[in-house]
Design an enzyme around this catalytic site. Structure first.
Site: not given
Ligand code: THU
Length: 134
Positions: A45, A47
């Site tokens: 992710c 974050e």
């Molecule tokens: N995702 C994030 O980057 N941060 C989060 O906290 C929630 C989900 C991303 C992971 C994946 O690449 C996409 O969002 C869909 O889940």
């Protein structure tokens, strides 16, 4: 900066672009984006990318004191509402942040709207390093 970081996302599978901007008490900001993988589970992710970049590139042995993170995301790079941090990212925040750490969840870019939460609000009774020192 979180909104701008969405542009760097590598999202060939979900199409959801997420950006994060992590600020420390010196005012330094580290950005991150989500990076997906054909095997899906190795996906990271935005974050966690920001935290791991900040920790791995720190200049001192001592960890930075992180004060806030902003997060923005949406399908195709369009922010259509909140994209709050997942549980795994909240746990990573628990490792490196105190109870005053703020999470700014962007709702819209123009006009800029966001909601601010503290870490205890998003992850009550969080498991933090102190539990391993007892
Ligand atoms: N995702 C994030 O980057 N941060 C989060 O906290 C929630 C989900 C991303 C992971 C994946 O690449 C996409 O969002 C869909 O889940």
């Amino acid at each position: 900066m979180a909104i701008d970081a969405m542009k760097k996302a590598y999202v060939p599978y979900s199409g959801y672009r997420v950006g994060a901007a992590l600020q420390d008490e010196a005012g330094h900001i580290t950005c991150g984006c989500n990076i997906e993988n054909a095997s899906y589970t190795p996906t990271i992710c935005a974050e966690r990318t920001a935290f791991f970049k900040a920790v791995s590139s720190r200049q001192e042995e001592k960890l930075p004191h992180f004060v806030r993170i902003a997060v923005a995301g949406g399908k195709g790079g369009v922010i259509g509402g909140a994209f709050p941090p997942c549980g795994v990212c909240r746990q990573v925040m628990s490792e490196f942040c105190d109870d005053q750490f703020e999470i700014l969840v962007v709702q819209s870019a123009d006009p800029l709207r966001y909601d601010t939460y503290t870490l205890p609000q998003l992850l009550p009774l969080r498991f933090s390093p102190e539990y391993l020192e007892k």
